[in-house]
Design an enzyme around this catalytic site. Structure first.
Site, short mmCIF file in Angstrom:
data_model
loop_
_atom_site.label_atom_id
_atom_site.label_comp_id
_atom_site.label_asym_id
_atom_site.label_seq_id
_atom_site.Cartn_x
_atom_site.Cartn_y
_atom_site.Cartn_z
N HIS A 181 7.89 -10.69 15.85
CA HIS A 181 8.06 -11.64 14.74
C HIS A 181 8.46 -13.06 15.14
O HIS A 181 9.00 -13.80 14.31
CB HIS A 181 9.09 -11.11 13.74
CG HIS A 181 8.66 -9.89 12.97
ND1 HIS A 181 8.24 -8.73 13.57
CD2 HIS A 181 8.59 -9.65 11.64
CE1 HIS A 181 7.96 -7.84 12.65
NE2 HIS A 181 8.13 -8.37 11.46
N GLY B 252 1.73 -10.42 15.49
CA GLY B 252 1.96 -9.05 15.02
C GLY B 252 2.20 -9.01 13.52
O GLY B 252 1.70 -8.14 12.83
N HIS B 253 2.98 -9.96 13.05
CA HIS B 253 3.14 -10.13 11.59
C HIS B 253 2.64 -11.52 11.26
O HIS B 253 3.28 -12.51 11.55
CB HIS B 253 4.59 -9.96 11.18
CG HIS B 253 4.77 -9.76 9.70
ND1 HIS B 253 4.13 -10.55 8.76
CD2 HIS B 253 5.48 -8.86 8.99
CE1 HIS B 253 4.47 -10.14 7.55
NE2 HIS B 253 5.27 -9.11 7.66
N HIS C 71 -0.64 -2.63 7.17
CA HIS C 71 0.55 -3.14 6.49
C HIS C 71 0.13 -4.17 5.43
O HIS C 71 -0.60 -5.12 5.73
CB HIS C 71 1.46 -3.78 7.56
CG HIS C 71 2.77 -4.24 7.06
ND1 HIS C 71 2.97 -5.50 6.56
CD2 HIS C 71 3.98 -3.61 6.99
CE1 HIS C 71 4.25 -5.63 6.22
NE2 HIS C 71 4.87 -4.50 6.48
N GLU D 202 4.22 0.91 5.04
CA GLU D 202 4.40 -0.18 4.08
C GLU D 202 3.03 -0.76 3.73
O GLU D 202 2.86 -1.97 3.62
CB GLU D 202 5.29 -1.28 4.65
CG GLU D 202 6.68 -0.81 5.02
CD GLU D 202 7.63 -1.96 5.31
OE1 GLU D 202 8.58 -2.14 4.56
OE2 GLU D 202 7.39 -2.68 6.30
N GLU E 223 5.44 -3.02 -2.38
CA GLU E 223 6.53 -3.94 -2.03
C GLU E 223 6.40 -5.27 -2.79
O GLU E 223 5.30 -5.80 -2.96
CB GLU E 223 6.46 -4.19 -0.50
CG GLU E 223 7.59 -5.07 -0.02
CD GLU E 223 7.52 -5.33 1.49
OE1 GLU E 223 6.91 -4.53 2.22
OE2 GLU E 223 8.10 -6.35 1.91
N CYS F 272 7.08 -8.21 -1.82
CA CYS F 272 6.43 -9.23 -0.99
C CYS F 272 4.91 -9.07 -0.99
O CYS F 272 4.18 -10.07 -0.89
CB CYS F 272 6.88 -9.12 0.47
SG CYS F 272 8.53 -9.71 0.78
N CYS G 201 13.44 -9.11 3.08
CA CYS G 201 12.31 -10.03 2.90
C CYS G 201 12.02 -10.29 1.43
O CYS G 201 11.65 -11.41 1.06
CB CYS G 201 11.06 -9.45 3.58
SG CYS G 201 10.76 -7.72 3.18
N CYS G 202 12.20 -9.27 0.57
CA CYS G 202 11.78 -9.43 -0.83
C CYS G 202 12.67 -10.39 -1.63
O CYS G 202 12.13 -11.29 -2.28
CB CYS G 202 11.68 -8.07 -1.52
SG CYS G 202 10.45 -6.99 -0.76
O1 FUB Z 1 8.52 -7.34 8.94
C1 FUB Z 1 8.94 -8.36 8.06
C2 FUB Z 1 8.94 -7.83 6.65
O2 FUB Z 1 9.85 -6.77 6.53
C3 FUB Z 1 7.61 -7.25 6.17
O3 FUB Z 1 6.74 -8.18 5.62
C4 FUB Z 1 8.07 -6.27 5.17
O4 FUB Z 1 7.09 -5.32 4.84
C5 FUB Z 1 9.30 -5.69 5.80
O5 FUB Z 1 8.97 -4.68 6.71
ZN ZN Z 2 9.49 -7.70 1.22
#
Ligand code: FUB
Ligand code: ZN
Length: 622
Positions: A146, A195-196, A262, A314, A330, A332, A398-399
C-alpha cells in the site's frame, strides 16, 4: 495585443485548472439548500469530522506515526500498514468542509498536520510512515504493502487543499513524492504493479490541477503495467489470497471483461482508467470499461448499488452470487461505484451510468453513516437477524474516512458540462453557477427529491443565449411530464437517456419536471437464487427495508407481499423525521418500510430488503 489581454492569455495557458471539453461542475460551484443532503452535510461538519479527527490524533496513533517519522517523537509505527491513508482521507474531508464552512481552527489543524507530513517526507521524496519507521531497508519491495495507495490518498488530499486554500504547502509534498516515483519507476526503469490501486486516479487529479502531462502519462503507465507478470513473486501472486485476480493483475487492462477480485481495488482502477480515457480517448480502455461495467451491474451488483458480496476476498465471487445476510458490500466499494459511474458518465454522457451512481449514493453509500453522523457501517448486508450494528470506528477504518470525504463533495456529482450543454444528473435543491464554453449560467433547482419527483429548474443565463439543458430521466421512472415556462414542449427529444431541451434561454426561464414516483415492487434477476420469489420495495432512487422496531407484530420469517398490496406513503417522525416511509397491510397487520440507508439508527432488531412474494409475475427488474 493590449497588456491585459496578454496577461489573460498567459493566465489561461498556465491556469491551474485544466478544462476538458467535458467536465464536472465542482461542488464549490453548487450551493445545496435541500432537506435531504443539507442536514447530512451539517452533520458531517459538526459530528463526522470531529469523530474522524479524534480517531486520528487521540484514539489511535495515526498522527503520532507522522510525528515519529518526522523525528518529533520517539517510537515506531503502530497500527495498520495503510493507516496513513485514513489521515489523508480525513484531511480531504476537512478541506471540503472548509470550503463550505470556513473555520480558522480547522485550517490551523490542517496546517499543523501538513507540517508533520512534510517533515516525515524523506529527502528523496519518499513518504510512508510504516516503512520509514519500521522497515526503512524494505521500501518498494512488496507491491501489496500500500505505499502507492497511501501516496494516492495523499495526492488527492493535497490537490483538494491547494484548490481550497491556494496554499502550496501540501501540494509541494505531493509533487516531490510523485517526482520520486517517476525517478524510480517507469518505462526503462523499474516495473511496479500497484497492489491496491488508487494512485492512478489521484495522478489524474494532480494533472488536472497542475496541467503537467507527465502525471497523466505516469498514471497511464501504471495502469498498463497490470496483467503482464510484473507482479510475479509479490504477495498476491504467491500467498495472499492465492491469485493475481485479487489485485486485477491477471490480464492486461484492455482485455478485462469479467469482474474479479477485491471490489474497492477494482473500482479505483476503473475510475483511473475512465479518467485516463477521458483525456486520451483510448478505445481499448473504453471498450474494456463498457464490458466489465455490464458484468458488474447486470450480474454482480445488489439493488443497493453495493458490490463485492464476499467477506473472504472483500470482493467478487461467481456471477449472481448475491447473498443478503452475508453480503459484504463494503461502504468503500459503493463509494468506488459512485466514482467509477460518475467518470463513465463524464466519458460517454450516457445516463445509465448516472443511474447507477445515484443508486449507489442514495443506498449503499449513505447506509455507511448513521443519521447522527458518528457511527459507521463497513459491511452493508441486505438482511439481518438483529446482530449487525453500526460502530464508532473500525480497526481497518477505510470506510469512515472515505465517507468523511465523500459526503461534503456530493455537489460534484450533480452536473456535467460539454461545450454548450449542461447535463443535470442529480436532483437536489440548490443553486449552481455553471461555466459553459461561451457563457455562464445559473441554475436553481427547487425540489423535495427523493421524497417527491417534482423538480423545478430555474435557468438564468448571463445573457440570452442558446445552449442545451439535458435532464436525466432516471431509469426507475416510467412516466413523467415536463413544461417549459408553463407549456408542454412541441416535441420531446431524448438523447442517451437525457431529456434534451435545446433553446435560446433567457433570464428566469423555468422547466418543471414531474417524475412519477410510485411504490414499485422490484424483482431480481431469476439467476440470483437468494431472491427467487421475492420482491424489494423501491420508490424513486430509494430502496426500502422493513425493520423490527417499526414492525413488532410481524414474523420476519413468514412475511409475504402480494400483487394486490396497496402502499401508502407516510411521514416519518423521531429520528426518521422528514423522511417518507411506506406502509401496507399484510394479513390484517400493518407493515412499515423505511429507507434502507436509515436502518439501524434506532432500537436494534431484524431487517430485510427482499421479502417473499405470493405471485410469480415480474413487474420490474433492476
Ligand atoms: O486495503 C485498504 C482498504 O482496507 C481496502 O480498500 C478495504 O477493502 C480494506 O481492506
Ligand atoms: Zn472501506
Amino acid at each position: 495585443m493590449k497588456a491585459y489581454k496578454l496577461i489573460l492569455l498567459i493566465l489561461l495557458i498556465f491556469s491551474n485548472t485544466y478544462l476538458n471539453a467535458q467536465t464536472s461542475v465542482p461542488f464549490t460551484s453548487v450551493n445545496i439548500s435541500d432537506n435531504f443532503w443539507l442536514p447530512r452535510l451539517k452533520q458531517h461538519s459538526d459530528v463526522t469530522l470531529s469523530t474522524c479527527i479524534a480517531q486520528m490524533q487521540d484514539s489511535t496513533k495515526r498522527i503520532e506515526n507522522f510525528m515519529r517519522a518526522a523525528g518529533l517523537q520517539e517510537g515506531g509505527h503502530e497500527g495498520m500498514i495503510f493507516d496513513d491513508s485514513d489521515v489523508y482521507k480525513a484531511m480531504e474531508g476537512m478541506v471540503y468542509s472548509l470550503i463550505n464552512n470556513p473555520n480558522p481552527e480547522l485550517e490551523e489543524l490542517l496546517d499543523q498536520w501538513i507540517g508533520y507530513i512534510a517533515k516525515a517526507q524523506e529527502e528523496d521524496g519518499y513518504l510512508n510512515t510504516f516503512y520509514t519507521l519500521n522497515h526503512p531497508d524494505k521500501k518498494w519491495t512488496d507491491m501489496d504493502k500500500h505505499e502507492m495507495y497511501c501516496g494516492g490518498h495523499m495526492i488527492e488530499a493535497a490537490v483538494a487543499h491547494a484548490r481550497a486554500t491556494n496554499k502550496k504547502t501540501f501540494l509541494n509534498v505531493a509533487e516531490k513524492f510523485v517526482d520520486h516515483l517517476m525517478e524510480t519507476f517507469g518505462p526503462d526503469k523499474r516495473h511496479w504493479v500497484t497492489g491496491h490501486q488508487e494512485i492512478e486516479l489521484a495522478l489524474v487529479k494532480l494533472y488536472h490541477y497542475t496541467g503537467k502531462k507527465e502525471y497523466l502519462d505516469f498514471a497511464n503507465w501504471l495502469i498498463e503495467e497490470r496483467g503482464h507478470g510484473h507482479g510475479e513473486g509479490t504477495s498476491w501472486s504467491s500467498k495472499h489470497l492465492g491469485s493475481k485476480e485479487y489485485c486485477q493483475d491477471d490480464v492486461p487492462v484492455r482485455e478485462i471483461s469479467d469482474i474479479k477480485g477485491h471490489a474497492v481495488r477494482a473500482m479505483y482502477l476503473f475510475t483511473g482508467m475512465a479518467d485516463v480515457a477521458t483525456e486520451t480517448n483510448d478505445g481499448g480502455y473504453i471498450r474494456a470499461m463498457k464490458r466489465v461495467w455490464e458484468d458488474v451491474v447486470l450480474r454482480n451488483m445488489y439493488i443497493t448499488g453495493g458490490i463485492g458480496s464476499s467477506r473472504h476476498n472483500e470482493g467478487f465471487t461467481e456471477d449472481y452470487d448475491l447473498p443478503n445476510k452475508t453480503a459484504y458490500a463494503e461502504t468503500c466499494a459503493s463509494i468506488g461505484m459512485a466514482f467509477w459511474n460518475n467518470r463513465m458518465n463524464l466519458l460517454t454522457r450516457e445516463s445509465f451510468y448516472a443511474d447507477v451512481m445515484e443508486r449507489a449514493m442514495y443506498n449503499g453509500v449513505l447506509s455507511g453513516v448513521s443519521l447522527s453522523g458518528d457511527l459507521f457501517f463497513y459491511v452493508n448486508p441486505l438482511e439481518s437477524d438483529g446482530n449487525h450494528h453500526r460502530q464508532r470506528w473500525y480497526g481497518v477504518a477505510c470506510c469512515p474516512s472515505n465517507i468523511s470525504r465523500f459526503l461534503p463533495s456530493v455537489g460534484n456529482y450533480m452536473y456535467l458540462t460539454d461545450k454548450n450543454n449542461i447535463y443535470a444528473n442529480l436532483f437536489i435543491q440548490s443553486t449552481a453557477e455553471i461555466e459553459l464554453e461561451n457563457q455562464n449560467v445559473k441554475i436553481e433547482q427547487h425540489t423535495d427529491y427523493p421524497w417527491n419527483g417534482k423538480i423545478v429548474f430555474e435557468v438564468t443565463p448571463e445573457k440570452e443565449n442558446q445552449f442545451g439543458l439535458n435532464i436525466r430521466i432516471p431509469e426507475w421512472c416510467k412516466s413523467y411530464t415536463v413544461e417549459v415556462n408553463g407549456s408542454i414542449p412541441d416535441s420531446l427529444v431524448m438523447n442517451k437517456g437525457y431529456l434534451q431541451i435545446e433553446r435560446t434561454w433567457k433570464q428566469e426561464d423555468k422547466v418543471e419536471l414531474i417524475l412519477d414516483m410510485p411504490v414499485e415492487l422490484v424483482a431480481s434477476n431469476d439467476l440470483v437464487s437468494e431472491n427467487l420469489g421475492k420482491r424489494a420495495v423501491q420508490r424513486g432512487p430509494l430502496v426500502y427495508c422493513i425493520e423490527q422496531v417499526d414492525n413488532p407484530a410481524i414474523d420476519f420469517n413468514n412475511v409475504r407481499l402480494a400483487q394486490q398490496n396497496k402502499f401508502t406513503i407516510e411521514k416519518g417522525n423521531g429520528k426518521l423525521n422528514g423522511m417518507s416511509f411506506i406502509q401496507t397491510n399484510v394479513n390484517g397487520k400493518e407493515l412499515t418500510f423505511i429507507p434502507y440507508f436509515a436502518w439501524d439508527n434506532r432500537e436494534a432488531g431484524k431487517m430485510k430488503v427482499w421479502i417473499d412474494f405470493k405471485e410469480e409475475d415480474t413487474l420490474y427488474k433492476y
